[in-house]
Design a protein around this motif. Structure first.
Motif, short mmCIF file in Angstrom:
data_model
loop_
_atom_site.label_atom_id
_atom_site.label_comp_id
_atom_site.label_asym_id
_atom_site.label_seq_id
_atom_site.Cartn_x
_atom_site.Cartn_y
_atom_site.Cartn_z
N ALA A 154 -4.26 6.48 6.38
CA ALA A 154 -3.70 5.41 5.38
C ALA A 154 -4.24 3.97 5.57
O ALA A 154 -4.57 3.39 4.73
CB ALA A 154 -2.19 5.43 6.12
N LEU A 155 -5.10 3.53 6.71
CA LEU A 155 -5.50 2.34 6.74
C LEU A 155 -6.69 2.59 6.01
O LEU A 155 -7.03 1.20 5.28
CB LEU A 155 -6.05 1.94 8.29
N SER B 155 0.60 -1.21 -0.08
CA SER B 155 0.06 0.07 -0.14
C SER B 155 0.78 1.20 -0.06
O SER B 155 1.63 1.50 1.07
CB SER B 155 -0.96 -0.03 1.28
N SER B 156 0.69 2.20 -1.21
CA SER B 156 1.40 3.32 -0.94
C SER B 156 0.99 4.40 0.33
O SER B 156 2.00 4.93 0.85
CB SER B 156 1.17 3.99 -2.21
N ALA B 157 -0.29 4.16 0.59
CA ALA B 157 -0.71 4.87 1.76
C ALA B 157 -0.21 4.51 2.93
O ALA B 157 0.26 5.53 3.72
CB ALA B 157 -2.20 4.81 1.89
N ILE B 158 0.06 3.13 3.40
CA ILE B 158 0.76 2.76 4.42
C ILE B 158 2.18 3.27 4.55
O ILE B 158 2.85 3.55 5.47
CB ILE B 158 0.69 1.60 4.61
N GLN B 159 2.99 3.10 3.18
CA GLN B 159 4.21 3.29 3.06
C GLN B 159 4.62 4.76 3.46
O GLN B 159 5.65 5.14 4.17
CB GLN B 159 4.83 2.90 1.59
N GLU C 211 -7.67 0.87 -1.74
CA GLU C 211 -6.83 0.27 -2.68
C GLU C 211 -7.26 -1.23 -2.82
O GLU C 211 -7.18 -1.65 -4.15
CB GLU C 211 -5.40 0.61 -2.24
N GLN C 212 -7.22 -1.88 -1.62
CA GLN C 212 -7.28 -3.23 -1.77
C GLN C 212 -8.59 -3.63 -2.35
O GLN C 212 -8.75 -4.67 -3.21
CB GLN C 212 -7.28 -3.97 -0.41
#
Length: 583
Positions: free
Chosen positions: A431-432, A37-41, A438-439
Motif C-alpha cells: 500500500a505504501l 490514497s485508495s491503496a492506504i484506505q 499514485e503521488q
C-alpha cells in the motif's frame, strides 16, 4: 569520432526478459498522501478486519482473552502522523480486581520493552557522542577489558580478544562474546542443584570459579560482572558472525559513562527522553498506575530490574511514545541526516538470504513484487521480550513510515509480535508503494519541453515496474533514450529503458521552492533474466551510475524544479544543458 556502433543504432523488437533494476532505496518520493490514497484506505480497512478477527480468537496461537496489545502505524508526515492504530484489552485485564495498573489499553498505557531498549541505548550513544569512535577498541574505555586483552593471545579458544572488539562490534552484535552473564540464560540462577541434575546437568561445587554467585538475585555489581565475564569462553571470533549479546550493551553503557562522565540513565533521559517529550517512557521504576500489568504483579516481571544490564532490556514505554521515537529517528530530529543514514544500514548479513543485523536492528529485505522489476525494501526492526511482555518497532525508511507493537499477557505465544508484524507488513508495504506511485503520477507525469534546444520528454508511471518512466526523450531531434543506453552499455539495445529514481538530494530555498535530484537508470530490457546464476546478475546497475558524462555533467542526472506549493515546474538534463518546462 562517431563509431560504427552509434551509426548502426536501429529500432528492433523482442520480448522483454530482463527486469528494471533500481538503486537501493525509495523508487518514488516518500508518500504523504495517506488520507487520499485508495491503496492506504484499502490497507487500513483490511487491517481493521484482520485485528477484529484476531481479538475474537482465543486459540492457543493468539489467546485474545488474556493478551492485551497496542499497535500504531506511523509516518513522519505532519499532516498524517498516525496512519492506523488498534488497541485490544484482554477480558482478563478488564475484569481484574488485583491490578494496580490501568484496565484499558490506549496510546499512553505503559508496557515493558525488553530488548527494544537497545534502540534507546544506541540512540543515546549517537546523540551524546556520534559514531566517530565506533571503530575504536572497547579496551580504550573499559579498563577491566584492557587488563584482560592479552589472555586471548595465549589461549584464543578460552578468551575474548577484547582489544579486537570495537564499540561498533558491540552495538552491531559482532563481538563474539557470550549472550549474558548470570542473567536469564544461566541455569544455576533458574534452578536449584537437584532440579538442574534432573535436567541432565552435573553437580557444581560451590567453590567452582565458573559458578555465578550473582545474577538474577543478588544482581552482579560491576566488579562481579567482569570477574565472571572474563572467565567465560567466547562464542566466536570478533566480526566472524552476528551473535546476540546483552553483555555487549552493558559494556557500551560503561564505555559511554567513561567518555562523558555521567551516569547512563542521566544521559538517556537528557539526550533522548526529555528532548523528544517521551513522557510515558522510563529507564526504570515507572509508576504502576500507568502500566498494563497482567496477572499477578509480582509474577509479571513489572517490578524486576536488570541492574547494570538495564541498557540491554529494562525500559518501559507506551505505543504512542515508541511511534514518536520512530518518527524522530526517521526525521533525524536529534542526529545529522548522514548519521541517521549510517545507522540505518546493516552491520552484517546473516546466514538467511533476506536478513541482516544492524545497530541493534534486525534487517529484513522485503520483496516488492513488480512484474517487471527487482525491488526490495529494507525494514529495520527491534523486538523485545521480558516477563509477561513483548514488543516490536519496525522502521521503513523508504517510506518514512513504520509501526510499533506492544503486548502484555500471562502466556503470550512466542512469536506474537512477529505474527502481528507479518499481518501489518503484508498490507502496508504494497500500500505504501502504491501510494507513493499514485503521488508520483499526480506530481511528475506529463510532457516537458525545451523549445530552444528542440528537447522534450514524457514522464509516466506504470504499476508493473518501479520509478518514473522516461518516454519520447529527444534532444536536437535525436532519440536520447536509445543513445543513452548505447553509450552506457556499449552496444545497440533492443529494448532501451530509462527510468528515474530519487537521489536523496534536494536544495530547499527560503521561499519553500526546491531543486530535487533524480538519477536515471539506462537499461536494455532484452538482456536475459538471471535467477539461478551463482555470480552473474541481471541487477547490477549500481556499478553504472554517472557512466556517461558530457562536459563533467552526467547524462543520468536530472533536476526537478518544484515551486513553493509543491508543483513541478520543469526538469533539467544536466549533460544536455536543457531545462524542459512542464506543460
Amino acid at each position: 569520432m562517431k563509431t560504427p556502433l552509434l551509426l548502426a543504432v536501429a529500432a528492433a523488437t523482442a520480448a522483454l526478459a530482463g527486469p528494471n533494476c533500481p538503486p537501493l532505496g525509495p523508487v518514488y518520493e516518500k508518500p504523504y498522501n495517506f488520507k487520499t490514497s485508495s491503496a492506504i484506505q484499502a490497507a487500513v480497512a483490511n487491517l481493521t478486519a484482520s485485528f477484529t478477527a484476531w481479538d475474537q480468537n482465543n486459540s492457543s496461537v493468539i489467546r485474545a482473552n488474556t493478551t492485551s496489545y497496542s499497535i500504531e502505524v506511523f509516518s513522519t508526515s505532519k499532516e498524517n502522523p498516525l496512519i492506523f492504530s488498534w488497541h485490544h484489552t484482554a477480558a482478563s485485564l478488564a475484569a481484574a480486581t488485583n491490578t494496580s495498573g490501568v484496565r484499558k489499553t490506549d496510546a499512553n498505557a505503559v508496557y515493558r520493552l525488553g530488548s527494544l531498549t537497545k534502540v534507546f541505548t544506541v540512540y543515546a550513544w549517537l546523540v551524546q557522542d556520534g559514531d566517530a569512535k565506533w571503530n575504536e577498541p572497547i579496551t580504550k574505555y573499559v579498563p577491566e577489558l584492557a587488563a584482560a586483552a592479552d589472555r586471548a593471545k595465549a589461549d584464543p579458544v578460552a578468551n575474548v580478544p577484547w582489544d579486537e572488539v570495537t564499540i561498533g562490534a558491540l552495538a552491531g552484535q559482532l563481538s563474539g562474546a557470550i549472550r549474558d552473564y548470570g542473567l536469564m540464560s544461566e541455569i544455576t540462577q533458574e534452578f536449584n542443584q537437584g532440579e538442574a541434575m534432573g535436567l541432565g546437568f552435573p553437580p557444581l561445587e560451590d567453590s567452582d570459579p565458573m559458578l555465578p554467585k550473582c545474577g538474577e538475585w543478588p544482581q552482579c555489581n560491576r566488579t562481579e560482572f567482569f570477574n565472571g565475564l572474563l572467565r567465560a569462553y567466547p562464542s566466536f571470533a570478533p566480526f566472524a558472525t552476528p551473535a546476540y549479546t546483552n553483555t555487549g550493551y552493558q559494556i557500551l553503557a560503561y564505555a559511554l559513562e567513561a567518555i562523558k562522565g555521567k551516569s547512563f540513565q542521566t544521559m538517556m533521559e537528557e539526550s533522548v527522553l526529555q528532548p523528544l517529550g517521551l513522557n510515558h517512557t522510563y529507564y526504570r521504576d515507572p509508576p504502576a498506575e500507568e502500566g498494563i500489568i497482567p496477572g499477578v504483579r509480582s509474577e509479571s516481571g513489572w517490578n524486576y530490574q536488570l541492574g547494570d544490564e538495564n541498557p540491554a532490556g529494562n525500559m518501559y514505554s507506551s505505543v504512542g511514545d515508541i511511534s514518536s521515537l520512530g518518527r524522530a529517528i526517521l526525521r533525524s530530529t536529534l542526529l545529522p541526516p548522514a548519521l541517521t543514514r549510517r545507522w540505518l544500514k546493516p552491520a552484517s548479513m546473516s546466514s538467511e538470504l533476506v536478513a541482516g543485523v544492524g545497530y541493534p536492528w534486525g534487517v529484513r529485505r522485503v520483496v516488492v513484487p513488480y512484474r517487471q522489476g527487482k525491488r526490495v525494501v529494507d525494514a529495520f526492526n527491534k523486538a523485545g521480550r521480558i516477563g509477561y511482555y513483548a514488543s516490536l518497532l519496525v522502521l521503513l525508511p523508504d517510506y518514512d513510515a513504520g509501526f510499533s507493537v506492544l503486548i502484555a499477557g500471562e502466556d503470550i505465544p512466542g512469536n506474537t509480535n512477529f505474527n502481528m508484524a507479518d499481518i501489518l507488513g503484508a498490507q502496508l508495504v504494497p500500500a505504501l508503494e502504491a501510494a507513493a506511485r499514485e503521488q508520483a503520477e499526480a506530481k511528475f507525469s506529463g510532457e516537458y519541453v525545451d523549445e530552444a534546444r528542440n528537447a522534450s520528454l514524457r514522464l509516466t508511471t506504470q504499476s508493473d515496474r518501479p520509478g518514473l518512466g522516461v518516454e519520447n526523450w529527444v534532444s536536437n531531434g535525436t532519440d536520447m533514450q536509445t543513445i543513452a543506453v548505447v553509450m552506457q552499455g556499449g552496444y545497440a539495445p533492443v529494448s532501451p529503458s530509462v527510468r528515474l529514481y530519487p537521489a536523496g538530494l534536494e536544495t530547499v530555498r527560503a521561499d519553500g521552492s526546491k531543486r530535487v535530484a533524480f538519477k536515471a537508470v539506462f537499461e536494455d530490457l532484452n538482456l536475459p533474466a538471471r535467477t539461478d546464476s551463482m555470480f552473474s546478475t541481471d541487477c547490477g546497475t549500481w556499478v553504472s551510475f554517472t557512466g556517461v558524462v558530457y562536459g563533467t555533467q552526467p547524462l543520468d542526472q536530472f533536476i526537478f524544479e518544484v515551486d513553493a506549493e509543491g508543483k513541478v515546474v520543469s526538469i533539467e538534463s544536466l549533460a544536455l544543458r536543457s531545462v524542459m518546462k512542464k506543460r
